[in-house]
Design a protein around this motif. Structure first.
Motif, short mmCIF file in Angstrom:
data_model
loop_
_atom_site.label_atom_id
_atom_site.label_comp_id
_atom_site.label_asym_id
_atom_site.label_seq_id
_atom_site.Cartn_x
_atom_site.Cartn_y
_atom_site.Cartn_z
N LEU A 78 0.91 -1.13 0.14
CA LEU A 78 -0.05 0.01 0.01
C LEU A 78 0.97 1.29 -0.04
CD1 LEU A 78 -3.10 -0.77 2.38
CD2 LEU A 78 -2.89 -1.02 -0.02
N TRP A 79 2.00 1.11 0.77
CA TRP A 79 2.88 2.46 0.68
C TRP A 79 3.26 2.61 -0.56
CZ3 TRP A 79 8.21 3.15 3.45
CH2 TRP A 79 8.59 4.53 3.37
N LEU A 80 4.02 1.81 -1.16
CA LEU A 80 4.39 1.82 -2.60
C LEU A 80 3.37 2.21 -3.49
CD1 LEU A 80 6.46 -1.62 -2.79
CD2 LEU A 80 7.49 0.87 -2.44
N LEU A 81 2.02 1.98 -3.32
CA LEU A 81 1.31 2.30 -4.29
C LEU A 81 0.93 3.85 -4.11
CD1 LEU A 81 -1.52 -0.61 -4.34
CD2 LEU A 81 -0.13 -0.04 -6.08
N THR A 82 1.06 4.14 -2.98
CA THR A 82 0.80 5.76 -2.59
C THR A 82 1.55 6.67 -3.61
OG1 THR A 82 2.00 5.74 -0.53
CG2 THR A 82 -0.20 5.32 -0.61
N TRP A 83 2.85 6.05 -3.70
CA TRP A 83 4.06 6.79 -4.46
C TRP A 83 3.50 6.83 -5.70
CZ3 TRP A 83 8.19 9.52 -2.46
CH2 TRP A 83 8.50 9.68 -1.16
N LEU A 84 2.96 5.69 -6.34
CA LEU A 84 2.69 5.58 -7.75
C LEU A 84 1.55 6.31 -8.23
CD1 LEU A 84 2.97 1.54 -8.21
CD2 LEU A 84 4.80 3.28 -9.03
N VAL A 85 0.38 6.50 -7.48
CA VAL A 85 -0.81 7.22 -7.77
C VAL A 85 -0.66 8.75 -7.36
CG1 VAL A 85 -1.94 5.22 -7.56
CG2 VAL A 85 -1.99 6.89 -5.63
N ALA A 86 0.51 9.24 -6.68
CA ALA A 86 0.39 10.62 -6.22
C ALA A 86 0.39 11.56 -7.29
CB ALA A 86 1.59 10.83 -5.39
N GLY A 87 1.07 11.22 -8.18
CA GLY A 87 1.06 12.17 -9.69
C GLY A 87 -0.12 12.32 -10.34
N PRO A 88 -0.51 11.07 -10.57
CA PRO A 88 -1.90 11.20 -11.40
C PRO A 88 -3.14 11.75 -10.65
CG PRO A 88 -0.65 9.02 -11.72
CD PRO A 88 -0.09 9.68 -10.68
N VAL A 89 -3.10 11.32 -9.44
CA VAL A 89 -4.15 12.06 -8.57
C VAL A 89 -3.91 13.39 -8.25
CG1 VAL A 89 -5.15 12.24 -6.14
CG2 VAL A 89 -4.72 9.85 -7.03
N SER A 90 -3.05 14.12 -8.26
CA SER A 90 -2.70 15.51 -8.34
C SER A 90 -3.01 16.29 -9.42
CB SER A 90 -1.13 15.92 -7.73
OG SER A 90 -0.37 15.44 -8.69
N THR A 91 -2.81 15.51 -10.52
CA THR A 91 -3.22 15.91 -11.84
C THR A 91 -4.65 16.13 -12.10
OG1 THR A 91 -0.91 15.17 -12.85
CG2 THR A 91 -2.86 15.81 -14.25
N LEU A 92 -5.50 14.97 -11.67
CA LEU A 92 -6.80 14.82 -11.69
C LEU A 92 -7.38 15.86 -11.20
CD1 LEU A 92 -9.20 13.22 -12.76
CD2 LEU A 92 -9.29 11.80 -10.53
N TYR A 93 -7.02 15.93 -10.00
CA TYR A 93 -8.06 17.27 -9.08
C TYR A 93 -7.35 18.35 -9.09
CZ TYR A 93 -10.58 13.42 -7.01
OH TYR A 93 -11.54 12.50 -6.46
N GLY A 94 -6.28 18.70 -10.24
CA GLY A 94 -5.42 20.00 -10.32
C GLY A 94 -4.95 20.57 -8.79
N LEU A 95 -4.52 19.72 -8.01
CA LEU A 95 -3.87 20.09 -6.73
C LEU A 95 -2.34 19.33 -6.41
CD1 LEU A 95 -7.01 19.04 -4.73
CD2 LEU A 95 -6.39 21.49 -5.40
N PRO A 96 -1.16 20.23 -6.93
CA PRO A 96 0.00 19.72 -6.72
C PRO A 96 0.35 19.39 -5.42
CG PRO A 96 -0.31 21.93 -8.15
CD PRO A 96 -1.59 21.75 -7.52
N ALA A 97 -0.43 19.81 -4.42
CA ALA A 97 0.26 19.37 -3.06
C ALA A 97 -0.26 17.92 -2.82
CB ALA A 97 -0.62 20.18 -2.05
N LEU A 98 -1.13 17.54 -3.42
CA LEU A 98 -1.43 16.03 -3.39
C LEU A 98 -0.27 15.12 -3.62
CD1 LEU A 98 -5.23 15.71 -4.35
CD2 LEU A 98 -4.28 15.66 -2.02
#
Length: 427
Positions: A78-98
């Motif tokens: 799960l911890w590794l997955l958070t690193w993998l999805v962090a970029g796409p999620v921040s782009t989807l919501y337009g929130l670089p901090a994510l």
């Protein structure tokens, strides 16, 4: 009740302090982060705790060590997955901090993987006193850390750091103060097979459960600014207290009772469990109606003008929470009977219905649509849940039909009473 009541009291104190130290957007950001962290947890739930409570080998050392090892491996993934999805999620919501916040919040998932199985065996035998004390003390420490860090940093990162501090404090206390909190790495074939057989449906059911529990904020975040989502999160946190109490009681008390007092043994067991469920559901419905009635005044008293819209949101939430509370008893019963497949089917249907209702409701009614969708989904999925309950002679029309109808009538009357403020939520 002490566990959950103490937790909610501390959470309220924390919110009152932190809303004065931080800004609404910070709570919106944390709401989005928590949606995905909770999503990872639920999408990967292997049913370890439920397996330990339900399985006849739930007290054997080899079974517990295997469950603990599976839990650790899950935390690492799960911890590794958070690193993998962090970029796409921040782009989807337009929130670089994510992109930065998600991996650091994901560290809590890694740490939670080391939770000793003594926590689960305590639930198996309804020995909850010491676990409750540990949870409340650790949460108090987390709140203190969050307040100090918020004052020093004036940043949402104070909440991220404090979350990791809280998990670490809980973990240390569990290993030090719980009896028999000793596990070692082990993968026994028979235990692993048993965990997989029971957990495979829970895995999928928890994925659907994520949609049911977190879908409103995940979808609403696509439509509204973070400040409005932050206000919604304040209202949500207060309004769902009765629902969360009901869920906590189901998981920690009613679920083990199904194992200790099975329906099949006697009619007296069935009567006792129905009485326990009705007392639980009735109390929580009345609490939800009380919060709905005082919601606008409570928010006006406790928070500043930036959060006033949370008041009527709490009022509207009662319409959605009543059916969720009264109609949600089937899932724990099915899991206690070992029928995780039907529990999955019921959860999947609810998730599909709720997702569709969220998109339609938010588009048509804004935040009100997001609030009402879960309750409407619970009502729409009820016929299937009732059919499953009847298979085990566990259908209770007094609670399911009578209590739901009375609760909804009360919630509707309170919404009419506060209509001027409720109408202000509509687009």
């Amino acid at each position: 009740m002490l566990d959950f009541g103490g937790n909610q009291f501390l959470r309220l104190v924390s919110n009152l302090l932190l809303t004065r130290l931080l800004f609404p957007e910070a709570f919106g950001l944390m709401a989005m982060v928590q949606v995905f962290i909770t999503g990872f947890q639920m999408f990967s739930d292997a049913g370890v705790q439920a397996s330990i409570i339900q399985n006849c080998r739930g007290d054997e050392k080899s079974f517990l060590d295997t469950a603990w090892t599976v839990q650790i491996l899950r935390g690492v993934v799960l911890w590794l997955l958070t690193w993998l999805v962090a970029g796409p999620v921040s782009t989807l919501y337009g929130l670089p901090a994510l992109a930065e916040m998600l991996p650091w919040m994901g560290l809590t998932l890694f740490l939670q993987g080391f939770t000793p199985t003594a926590v689960h065996t305590a639930s198996r035998h309804l020995l909850l006193g010491r676990v409750t004390a540990i949870d409340l003390c650790a949460f108090s420490f987390q709140i203190l850390a969050a307040c100090i860090l918020s004052w020093m940093l004036n940043s949402v990162w104070a909440l991220v750091i404090a979350a990791n501090v809280g998990v670490l404090a809980t973990l240390v206390a569990q290993w030090v103060y719980l009896p028999a909190a000793r596990n070692r790495l082990r993968l026994e074939g028979e235990a692993l097979s048993s965990l997989f057989h029971f957990g495979k449906y829970i895995f999928l059911g928890s994925a659907a459960g994520f949609v049911v529990a977190q879908g409103d904020r995940a979808i609403l975040g696509l439509y509204v600014p973070m400040s409005e989502l932050g206000v919604f999160h304040i209202a949500f946190s207060m309004a769902v207290i009765p629902r969360n109490v009901a869920s906590s009681l189901q998981n920690k008390v009613v679920f083990p009772l199904y194992r200790l007092r099975p329906f099949s043994e006697s009619a007296a067991n069935r009567t006792e469990i129905f009485r326990a469920r009705r007392i639980q559901a009735g109390t929580m419905v009345l609490t939800s109606l009380f919060l709905a009635a005082i919601g606008p005044w409570l928010i006006d008293l406790l928070y500043d003008d930036r959060y006033l819209a949370a008041g009527p949101m709490i009022t509207v939430f009662a319409l959605s929470l009543v059916p969720y509370i009264t109609l949600s008893m089937t899932g724990p019963m099915l899991l206690a009977m070992g029928d995780s497949r039907r529990a999955l089917v019921a959860q999947l249907l609810t998730a599909v219905l709720q997702t569709g209702l969220l998109f339609v409701g938010i588009a048509a009614f804004g935040v009100v649509g997001a609030i009402l969708a879960p309750g409407l989904a619970a009502i729409a999925a009820y016929p299937l849940r009732a059919a499953f309950a009847r298979r085990y002679d566990a259908w209770d029309p007094v609670q399911d039909l009578g209590m739901t109808a009375l609760g909804l009538a009360g919630a509707a009357a309170i919404c009419v009473w506060h209509w001027e403020q409720v109408a202000g939520l509509l687009p």
